[in-house]
Design a protein around this motif. Structure first.
Motif, PDB file in Angstrom:
ATOM      1  N   ALA A  74      24.970 158.611  44.009  1.00 12.58           N
ATOM      2  CA  ALA A  74      24.226 158.112  45.163  1.00 12.58           C
ATOM      3  C   ALA A  74      22.771 157.853  44.774  1.00 12.58           C
ATOM      4  O   ALA A  74      22.052 158.779  44.392  1.00 12.58           O
ATOM      5  CB  ALA A  74      24.287 159.116  46.307  1.00 12.58           C
ATOM      6  N   LEU A  75      22.353 156.607  44.859  1.00 15.52           N
ATOM      7  CA  LEU A  75      20.971 156.225  44.578  1.00 15.52           C
ATOM      8  C   LEU A  75      20.339 155.694  45.866  1.00 15.52           C
ATOM      9  O   LEU A  75      20.990 155.005  46.648  1.00 15.52           O
ATOM     10  CB  LEU A  75      20.912 155.137  43.507  1.00 15.52           C
ATOM     11  CG  LEU A  75      21.507 155.457  42.143  1.00 15.52           C
ATOM     12  CD1 LEU A  75      21.390 154.247  41.225  1.00 15.52           C
ATOM     13  CD2 LEU A  75      20.829 156.661  41.520  1.00 15.52           C
ATOM     14  N   LYS A  76      19.074 156.009  46.050  1.00 14.85           N
ATOM     15  CA  LYS A  76      18.347 155.479  47.197  1.00 14.85           C
ATOM     16  C   LYS A  76      17.488 154.330  46.700  1.00 14.85           C
ATOM     17  O   LYS A  76      16.527 154.533  45.955  1.00 14.85           O
ATOM     18  CB  LYS A  76      17.486 156.572  47.836  1.00 14.85           C
ATOM     19  CG  LYS A  76      16.919 156.182  49.194  1.00 14.85           C
ATOM     20  CD  LYS A  76      16.253 157.376  49.866  1.00 14.85           C
ATOM     21  CE  LYS A  76      15.772 157.005  51.263  1.00 14.85           C
ATOM     22  NZ  LYS A  76      15.146 158.168  51.954  1.00 14.85           N
ATOM     23  N   VAL A  77      17.832 153.110  47.124  1.00 16.08           N
ATOM     24  CA  VAL A  77      17.221 151.901  46.574  1.00 16.08           C
ATOM     25  C   VAL A  77      16.539 151.117  47.689  1.00 16.08           C
ATOM     26  O   VAL A  77      17.104 150.916  48.763  1.00 16.08           O
ATOM     27  CB  VAL A  77      18.278 151.003  45.892  1.00 16.08           C
ATOM     28  CG1 VAL A  77      17.615 149.808  45.221  1.00 16.08           C
ATOM     29  CG2 VAL A  77      19.083 151.802  44.876  1.00 16.08           C
ATOM     30  N   SER A  78      15.310 150.670  47.421  1.00 14.68           N
ATOM     31  CA  SER A  78      14.596 149.791  48.353  1.00 14.68           C
ATOM     32  C   SER A  78      14.272 148.483  47.648  1.00 14.68           C
ATOM     33  O   SER A  78      14.238 148.413  46.416  1.00 14.68           O
ATOM     34  CB  SER A  78      13.308 150.450  48.860  1.00 14.68           C
ATOM     35  OG  SER A  78      12.415 150.677  47.799  1.00 14.68           O
ATOM     36  N   ALA A  79      14.048 147.429  48.436  1.00 10.78           N
ATOM     37  CA  ALA A  79      13.778 146.106  47.870  1.00 10.78           C
ATOM     38  C   ALA A  79      12.690 145.410  48.674  1.00 10.78           C
ATOM     39  O   ALA A  79      12.461 145.711  49.854  1.00 10.78           O
ATOM     40  CB  ALA A  79      15.044 145.263  47.865  1.00 10.78           C
ATOM     41  N   LEU A  80      12.025 144.477  48.012  1.00  6.22           N
ATOM     42  CA  LEU A  80      10.964 143.690  48.650  1.00  6.22           C
ATOM     43  C   LEU A  80      11.229 142.214  48.389  1.00  6.22           C
ATOM     44  O   LEU A  80      11.447 141.818  47.241  1.00  6.22           O
ATOM     45  CB  LEU A  80       9.603 144.091  48.092  1.00  6.22           C
ATOM     46  CG  LEU A  80       8.387 143.378  48.691  1.00  6.22           C
ATOM     47  CD1 LEU A  80       8.203 143.775  50.151  1.00  6.22           C
ATOM     48  CD2 LEU A  80       7.130 143.714  47.897  1.00  6.22           C
ATOM     49  N   ALA A  81      11.235 141.407  49.456  1.00  4.32           N
ATOM     50  CA  ALA A  81      11.487 139.969  49.335  1.00  4.32           C
ATOM     51  C   ALA A  81      10.301 139.193  49.891  1.00  4.32           C
ATOM     52  O   ALA A  81       9.674 139.595  50.876  1.00  4.32           O
ATOM     53  CB  ALA A  81      12.759 139.582  50.085  1.00  4.32           C
ATOM     54  N   THR A  82       9.990 138.074  49.260  1.00  2.20           N
ATOM     55  CA  THR A  82       8.960 137.158  49.762  1.00  2.20           C
ATOM     56  C   THR A  82       9.631 135.820  50.072  1.00  2.20           C
ATOM     57  O   THR A  82      10.498 135.365  49.328  1.00  2.20           O
ATOM     58  CB  THR A  82       7.841 136.958  48.734  1.00  2.20           C
ATOM     59  OG1 THR A  82       8.396 136.492  47.497  1.00  2.20           O
ATOM     60  CG2 THR A  82       7.109 138.261  48.485  1.00  2.20           C
TER      61      THR A  82
END
Length: 244
Positions: A74-82
């Protein structure tokens, strides 16, 4: 979450202004009429409505998602999009809440990327996942009237036990690498000494030159006393003197 558009504004014999970073969708009695360019506009009859859309580049942050890798870590992943709006009418017709739609698309793309690899491979290739995410998100975004410029993995958080395991493995790899470099240096030094010995064996005059060089180095140091005997230099080819 990013706000893309304003609410409908009914117009009845009044003026309004569209800012230079906006475009406005013009409706008459609920029917789309056309786009209104930046500037001041006035209508003298009722039934006119407009919907302003911000055309500037914007960003959306997908908060940390608990996702499972191919080996069930289990990994906690966040992302940022433009991104930015390129087709205001398509955005209006595609969905009532375009920000939620884009957010969901990025979530699903993250899930697909994380599930494709085991945890170690995913972490090693973290820098390459942005290109994969962009390819997965771009098609649906285009249908929403958006152009996504980039999508990047922002943060990856590991479970505490897995973090300790990775740190231990990293330390072991670093120690092994240091040992390997030391062994390589020692091997190179021994190889150099072996080559030097072979040269002196094949060329006895080199040993004599080395002997003279040593005498010169010792003689130039203050406080040293040299005692020289009558030595047959030819014998130096067999063995070097044990002491000066």
């Amino acid at each position: 979450m990013t706000t893309f558009i304003s609410i409908f504004r009914p117009l009845a014999s009044r003026s309004f202004v569209v800012q230079d970073h906006q475009t406005a969708l013009h409706f008459k009695d609920g029917r789309y009429v056309g786009l209104l360019a930046p500037g001041k506009h006035r209508f003298w009859t009722s039934g006119h409505e407009m919907k302003c859309v911000d055309m500037r580049a914007q960003a959306i942050l997908v908060q940390g998602q608990e996702l499972l890798t191919a080996d069930q870590v289990a990994l906690k992943v966040s992302a940022l999009a433009t991104f930015q709006v390129v087709d205001a009418l398509a955005m209006h017709r595609a969905t009532q809440d375009v920000s939620s739609a884009l957010y969901t698309d990025i979530q699903l793309a993250l899930r697909q990327i994380v599930a494709a690899d085991v945890a170690e491979v995913f972490l090693q290739q973290k820098g390459d996942h942005g290109t994969k995410l962009l390819a997965l998100v771009a098609v649906n975004a285009e249908a929403l009237g958006l152009k996504v410029a980039r999508v990047d993995i922002r943060d990856v958080m590991l479970p505490a036990d897995l973090k300790r395991s990775f740190m231990s493995a990293l330390q072991q790899r670093q120690e092994a690498q240091a040992g390997l470099e030391k062994a390589r240096a020692e091997t190179a030094a021994l190889r150099t000494l072996a080559n030097a010995a072979k040269l002196m064996r094949d060329n006895p005059e080199l040993l004599q030159l080395r002997y003279l060089q040593t005498l010169q180095e010792v003689g130039t140091s203050a406080g040293n006393t040299l005692v020289l005997g009558l030595t047959d230099y030819g014998k130096l080819t067999a063995s070097a003197p044990d002491r000066l």
